[in-house]
Design a protein around this motif. Structure first.
Motif, short mmCIF file in Angstrom:
data_model
loop_
_atom_site.label_atom_id
_atom_site.label_comp_id
_atom_site.label_asym_id
_atom_site.label_seq_id
_atom_site.Cartn_x
_atom_site.Cartn_y
_atom_site.Cartn_z
N GLU A 1 51.24 36.34 -18.91
CA GLU A 1 50.86 34.76 -18.71
C GLU A 1 49.60 34.55 -19.02
O GLU A 1 49.22 33.43 -19.49
CB GLU A 1 50.82 34.99 -17.00
N GLU B 1 51.57 28.21 -16.49
CA GLU B 1 51.44 29.73 -16.82
C GLU B 1 50.24 30.23 -15.84
O GLU B 1 50.19 31.38 -15.52
CB GLU B 1 51.05 30.01 -18.35
N HIS C 1 51.48 30.92 -12.58
CA HIS C 1 52.35 32.09 -12.55
C HIS C 1 51.30 33.20 -12.41
O HIS C 1 51.52 34.32 -11.64
CB HIS C 1 53.24 32.10 -13.99
N GLU D 1 60.08 29.32 -16.58
CA GLU D 1 60.14 29.70 -17.71
C GLU D 1 61.40 29.07 -18.43
O GLU D 1 61.41 28.87 -19.68
CB GLU D 1 60.18 31.12 -17.88
FE LIG Z 1 54.69 31.90 -17.22
#
Ligand SMILES: [Fe+2]
Ligand SMILES: [Fe+2]
Length: 143
Positions: free
Chosen positions: A16, A49, A52, A129
């Motif tokens: 990530e 991202e 995440h 994703e």
């Molecule tokens: Fe991701």
């Protein structure tokens, strides 16, 4: 503490970190007629991202581990075509790896009160994703 699971989530966290940096860097490479919308799309994905990464840090901490500060391999590119190809491949690899972690989670012992939370968070990341894959394919004219 489940060392294997912590190590897998730390690898995921490093993916990530790499994805976030790579999308931001690639966004600055784009020139030409459609530069603006593609740039903003890549920056938007980069923001996902980072979210995440935040989720993975808190999961690692919940498991009793220390979140990694490492970064997985990133790639430099010169064209929009390359950007889309490199990131599509990375998104697919991340999905495959996260699905593997899902399998490990199901075999993990000692997660009586955290398991559903972690499972749920990981499934959400996988769905994001998958959306990234669709967005990149759309930019490639593949959907
Ligand atoms: Fe991701
Ligand atoms: Fe992604």
């Amino acid at each position: 503490m489940n060392k294997d699971l912590i190590s897998q989530f730390n690898q995921a966290l490093e993916l990530e970190h790499a994805a976030k940096i790579q999308y931001l860097s690639h966004a600055e490479v784009i020139r030409g007629l459609n530069a603006e919308p593609v740039m903003s799309r890549l920056k938007e994905i980069s923001g996902d991202e980072e979210k995440h990464a935040e989720k993975f840090r808190s999961i690692i901490s919940m498991l009793g581990g220390v979140p990694s500060t490492g970064v997985a391999k990133t790639y430099s590119v010169k064209s929009v075509k390359e950007i889309l190809e490199v990131n599509l491949k990375a998104e697919k690899e991340a999905i495959d790896f996260y699905k593997k972690i899902l399998g490990s989670l199901k075999n993990c012992k000692g997660l009586e009160y955290e398991d559903f939370y972690i499972l749920h968070e990981l499934e959400h990341v996988i769905i994001d994703e998958m959306e990234h894959v669709q967005e990149l394919k759309l930019l490639m004219g593949k959907v």
